[in-house]
Design an enzyme around this catalytic site. Structure first.
Site, PDB file in Angstrom:
ATOM      1  N   HIS A  67       0.863  -1.179   0.000  1.00 19.61           N
ATOM      2  CA  HIS A  67       0.000   0.000   0.000  1.00 19.61           C
ATOM      3  C   HIS A  67       0.901   1.231   0.000  1.00 19.61           C
ATOM      4  CE1 HIS A  67      -3.798   2.190   0.698  1.00 19.61           C
ATOM      5  NE2 HIS A  67      -3.013   3.057   1.308  1.00 19.61           N
ATOM      6  N   CYS A  68       0.738   2.073  -1.024  1.00 21.39           N
ATOM      7  CA  CYS A  68       1.652   3.201  -1.230  1.00 21.39           C
ATOM      8  C   CYS A  68       0.992   4.512  -0.813  1.00 21.39           C
ATOM      9  CB  CYS A  68       2.071   3.265  -2.698  1.00 21.39           C
ATOM     10  SG  CYS A  68       3.216   4.608  -3.058  1.00 21.39           S
ATOM     11  N   ASP A  69       1.641   5.226   0.093  1.00 19.79           N
ATOM     12  CA  ASP A  69       1.114   6.529   0.526  1.00 19.79           C
ATOM     13  C   ASP A  69       1.255   7.578  -0.566  1.00 19.79           C
ATOM     14  OD1 ASP A  69       0.424   5.558   3.022  1.00 19.79           O
ATOM     15  OD2 ASP A  69       2.377   6.008   3.902  1.00 19.79           O
ATOM     16  N   ASP A  72      -1.831   6.894  -2.436  1.00 16.08           N
ATOM     17  CA  ASP A  72      -2.992   6.624  -1.591  1.00 16.08           C
ATOM     18  C   ASP A  72      -3.813   5.465  -2.149  1.00 16.08           C
ATOM     19  OD1 ASP A  72      -4.648   6.996   0.607  1.00 16.08           O
ATOM     20  OD2 ASP A  72      -5.989   8.365  -0.463  1.00 16.08           O
ATOM     21  N   ASN A  73      -3.096   4.430  -2.558  1.00 13.95           N
ATOM     22  CA  ASN A  73      -3.737   3.276  -3.179  1.00 13.95           C
ATOM     23  C   ASN A  73      -2.807   2.078  -3.039  1.00 13.95           C
ATOM     24  OD1 ASN A  73      -5.597   1.748  -4.560  1.00 13.95           O
ATOM     25  ND2 ASN A  73      -5.288   2.732  -6.536  1.00 13.95           N
TER      26      ASN A  73
END
Length: 211
Positions: A67-69, A72-73
């Site tokens: 999950h990549c900040d 945001d996905n």
């Protein structure tokens, strides 16, 4: 060149942000024995091989990477290509900016004291030093992240699977095609890849990888 790179970066980023990263196809169990499938303890639904539950998004993602900040996905089978191309093109932007700015700083008369005042020369020398200090860590971070993403594609693994010492191998071309698509001519064009559970499950576990 500048417009293509900036456009590719923006388009890849938008697709990575707003696309569904790896939805489990509703009919993927057709022809399969549920008893031989993995059951998600959080969704209480059967899930394909290499599918993991994201605690942030509260759902399962096919070929879940992380999950990549930044976007945001999640990064999964569907948007892994866009996420990789975002890293690739943003590095192209960084190096293009370095080239343009560096060329501007050193091509003029800034470093020729005999042709300019001492104060002006010192200001531009300091500006060049500050610029170098700013872009060096940015380059190291950007290039390092892009190389890591490239490595995972080449060995057909994900950040999560690599942490579990799991790797899958279908050969160099087969590994790249699983993320970048079957059409080699479209590998560097940001597109959302169709979820093919059979292709993901056909990956044969290979020797463990330790990095």
């Amino acid at each position: 060149y500048q417009r293509r790179v900036h456009g590719g970066t923006l388009w890849a980023y938008l697709l990575a942000v707003f696309s569904d990263p790896g939805p489990v196809p509703p009919n993927w169990l057709n022809g399969r024995d549920p008893e031989n499938q993995n059951l998600c303890g959080k969704c209480n639904e059967y899930k394909p091989t290499r599918t993991h539950h994201c605690s942030y998004c509260k759902r399962c993602v096919v070929r879940y990477d992380h999950h990549c900040d930044w976007i945001d996905n999640c990064v999964g089978q569907a948007n892994n290509k866009c996420f990789f191309l975002f890293l690739f093109y943003i590095n192209c932007c960084i190096f293009h900016y370095i080239y343009m700015t560096g060329n501007m700083l050193i091509s003029a008369d800034y470093f020729k004291p005999e042709q300019t005042s001492t104060v002006s020369w010192m200001i531009h020398a300091i500006a060049t030093g500050v610029f170098s200090l700013m872009v060096t860590p940015l380059c190291l971070f950007g290039v390092g992240f892009a190389l890591w993403a490239s490595y995972l594609i080449v060995v057909n693994s994900t950040s999560l699977e690599n942490g579990l010492n799991e790797s899958y191998d279908n050969g160099f071309i087969g590994n790249c095609r699983q993320v970048l698509g079957s059409n080699i001519l479209m590998w560097f064009v940001p597109t959302i890849e169709e979820i093919d559970v059979d292709l993901v499950e056909a990956s044969t576990p290979s020797k463990t990888v330790s990095v």
